[in-house]
Design a protein around this motif. Structure first.
Motif, PDB file in Angstrom:
ATOM      1  N   GLY A 181       0.731  -1.094   0.003  1.00  0.00           N
ATOM      2  CA  GLY A 181      -0.071   0.088  -0.048  1.00  0.00           C
ATOM      3  C   GLY A 181       0.697   1.297   0.050  1.00  0.00           C
ATOM      4  N   GLN A 182       1.932   1.171  -0.498  1.00  0.00           N
ATOM      5  CA  GLN A 182       2.820   2.420  -0.619  1.00  0.00           C
ATOM      6  C   GLN A 182       3.485   2.634  -2.013  1.00  0.00           C
ATOM      7  N   HIS A 183       3.897   3.882  -2.370  1.00  0.00           N
ATOM      8  CA  HIS A 183       4.338   4.297  -3.889  1.00  0.00           C
ATOM      9  C   HIS A 183       5.868   3.756  -3.527  1.00  0.00           C
ATOM     10  N   ILE A 184       6.629   2.951  -4.080  1.00  0.00           N
ATOM     11  CA  ILE A 184       8.063   2.806  -4.167  1.00  0.00           C
ATOM     12  C   ILE A 184       8.687   3.501  -5.227  1.00  0.00           C
ATOM     13  N   ASP A 185       9.342   4.450  -4.882  1.00  0.00           N
ATOM     14  CA  ASP A 185      10.248   5.164  -5.973  1.00  0.00           C
ATOM     15  C   ASP A 185      11.490   4.631  -6.013  1.00  0.00           C
ATOM     16  N   ILE A 186      11.984   4.157  -7.254  1.00  0.00           N
ATOM     17  CA  ILE A 186      12.981   3.729  -7.507  1.00  0.00           C
ATOM     18  C   ILE A 186      14.070   4.848  -7.812  1.00  0.00           C
ATOM     19  N   ALA A 187      15.220   4.730  -7.016  1.00  0.00           N
ATOM     20  CA  ALA A 187      16.355   5.970  -7.110  1.00  0.00           C
ATOM     21  C   ALA A 187      17.042   5.675  -8.230  1.00  0.00           C
ATOM     22  N   ARG A 188      17.453   4.689  -8.574  1.00  0.00           N
ATOM     23  CA  ARG A 188      18.413   4.297  -9.798  1.00  0.00           C
ATOM     24  C   ARG A 188      18.326   3.075 -10.298  1.00  0.00           C
ATOM     25  N   ALA A 189      18.673   2.834 -11.584  1.00  0.00           N
ATOM     26  CA  ALA A 189      18.650   1.325 -11.917  1.00  0.00           C
ATOM     27  C   ALA A 189      19.975   1.184 -12.732  1.00  0.00           C
ATOM     28  N   THR A 190      20.205  -0.282 -13.053  1.00  0.00           N
ATOM     29  CA  THR A 190      21.341  -0.610 -14.073  1.00  0.00           C
ATOM     30  C   THR A 190      20.839  -1.745 -14.827  1.00  0.00           C
ATOM     31  N   CYS A 191      21.257  -1.570 -16.109  1.00  0.00           N
ATOM     32  CA  CYS A 191      20.863  -2.474 -17.261  1.00  0.00           C
ATOM     33  C   CYS A 191      22.069  -3.410 -17.600  1.00  0.00           C
ATOM     34  N   ALA A 192      22.036  -4.440 -17.985  1.00  0.00           N
ATOM     35  CA  ALA A 192      23.053  -5.270 -18.344  1.00  0.00           C
ATOM     36  C   ALA A 192      23.290  -5.042 -19.905  1.00  0.00           C
ATOM     37  N   GLY A 193      22.368  -4.456 -20.506  1.00  0.00           N
ATOM     38  CA  GLY A 193      22.543  -4.133 -22.162  1.00  0.00           C
ATOM     39  C   GLY A 193      23.036  -3.057 -22.256  1.00  0.00           C
ATOM     40  N   PRO A 194      23.354  -2.637 -23.737  1.00  0.00           N
ATOM     41  CA  PRO A 194      23.717  -1.325 -24.035  1.00  0.00           C
ATOM     42  C   PRO A 194      22.463  -0.148 -23.923  1.00  0.00           C
ATOM     43  N   GLN A 195      22.881   1.100 -24.029  1.00  0.00           N
ATOM     44  CA  GLN A 195      21.822   1.861 -24.254  1.00  0.00           C
ATOM     45  C   GLN A 195      20.804   1.775 -25.449  1.00  0.00           C
TER      46      GLN A 195
END
Length: 357
Positions: A181-195
């Protein structure tokens, strides 16, 4: 939550942080049907099973939106046609139909969100069908910085696979937010693929900084959410699943239990006027300052961060519109100094306003 795919190729024109008024832009619907065609599935049969009155892939279809019910039914029919809740994007890690529901049922009676996520990871490791693919799925906690990171790596070199995995992590975070019952804000992310060449699909889920060509796909958020109790039961899950594709892919289901969502509603999207002070906010919420601080800390956020995210989300929406200069966007989100807006926007998203546009 890999069942709702095709998002990484979208040309999304509107930020998902703002209300769609229970409708879904046609880009999302077409993305599902493109996925069906890629796997040689009968699009006409899928549309008929989903009770669609027209073919969104035909140029004659002028409708700009479909209902959340139509979109959700189409997702379900695509999954049934493919026999794979991953939408076919991870061929070596097939997800049998019904897996997501069983994972969520296994999470429901957990003591807190941390236990629920770890139970889901254990379920994933034991029950998903593999054919020799490398998988890394874990939850790590950094108590020093008060952060938690959920990571997932699929041993496939295809870039689109990694982009899809990252988007699916964001979908799981939305589900976790619904569970507590909460909004979870994602602060940052990483991706294993290229942009990716087309960034709109990733931006749809991540207005925060995303680092590419990293060892794993991951999402980082406040560790305080892991301490939250689950507030849903099996009956609520049954109702949620009816429109799960809409709430997981298009727009998260707002919880009246979350003080963060209540504050976002108070702030709205007009930042030309001065925002309420913390003291004024306590009166609007009918809470003492001490109670409000404690509630915000429990949800892993602060009033300043909520204000920053609200400005960020509105800036992203305005930057997608033609005819507005960066300076005009800065003014509309409450910055009298364009250079201050540039600095803040880069801090929020990892990119300058011009690069993001």
């Amino acid at each position: 939550m890999a069942r709702y795919q095709g998002v990484q190729h979208l040309r999304v024109k509107k930020s998902t942080t703002h209300s769609y008024n229970d409708t879904v832009p046609m880009e999302f619907t077409r993305a599902l049907l493109v996925q069906a065609r890629a796997y040689d599935k009968n699009v006409e049969a899928i549309l008929q099973a989903a009770r669609f009155p027209f073919d969104p892939l035909r140029q004659s279809a002028q409708t700009a939106f479909v209902s959340r019910e139509q979109y959700s039914r189409l997702c379900v029919e695509l999954v049934r046609a493919l026999g794979d809740e991953s939408g076919g994007v991870m061929p070596d890690v097939r997800t049998p139909v019904g897996t997501t529901r069983l994972i969520l049922l296994s999470m429901l009676n957990s003591a807190d969100l941390a236990a629920a996520i770890r139970r889901a990871i254990e379920f994933n490791a034991a029950c998903r069908v593999r054919r020799g693919a490398e998988l890394v799925n874990q939850l790590t906690v950094d108590n020093e910085h008060k952060e938690a990171t959920l990571s997932y790596l699929h041993g496939d070199d295809a870039p689109d696979v990694q982009h899809s995995v990252l988007c699916n992590l964001a979908m799981w975070i939305r589900v976790c937010g619904w569970l507590i019952g909460q909004h979870i804000d994602i602060a940052r992310a990483t991706c294993a693929g290229p942009q990716p060449g087309m960034k709109a699909g990733v931006r749809h889920f991540f207005p925060c900084p995303v680092a590419y060509e990293q060892p794993v796909n991951s999402v980082t958020f406040s560790v305080r959410h892991l301490e939250a109790e689950l507030v849903r039961d099996e009956a609520q899950l049954h109702e949620f699943l009816k429109l799960a594709p809409y709430h997981i892919v298009i727009e998260p289901q707002v919880s009246h239990l979350s003080v963060t969502c209540r504050i976002r509603a108070i702030l709205g999207n007009d930042f030309c006027s001065e925002l309420p002070s913390f003291e004024e906010l306590t009166g609007l919420l009918n809470m003492s300052a001490r109670t409000l601080r404690r509630r915000l800390e429990k949800e892993g956020t602060s009033y300043q961060r909520i204000k920053d995210n609200a400005r960020r989300d509105e800036a992203i929406t305005l930057l997608s519109r033609h005819g507005l200069t960066v300076s005009e966007v800065a003014e509309r989100v409450g910055f009298s100094d364009p250079s201050a807006f540039h600095r803040s926007f880069k801090k929020w998203t990892g990119l300058s306003p011009g690069s993001y546009r």
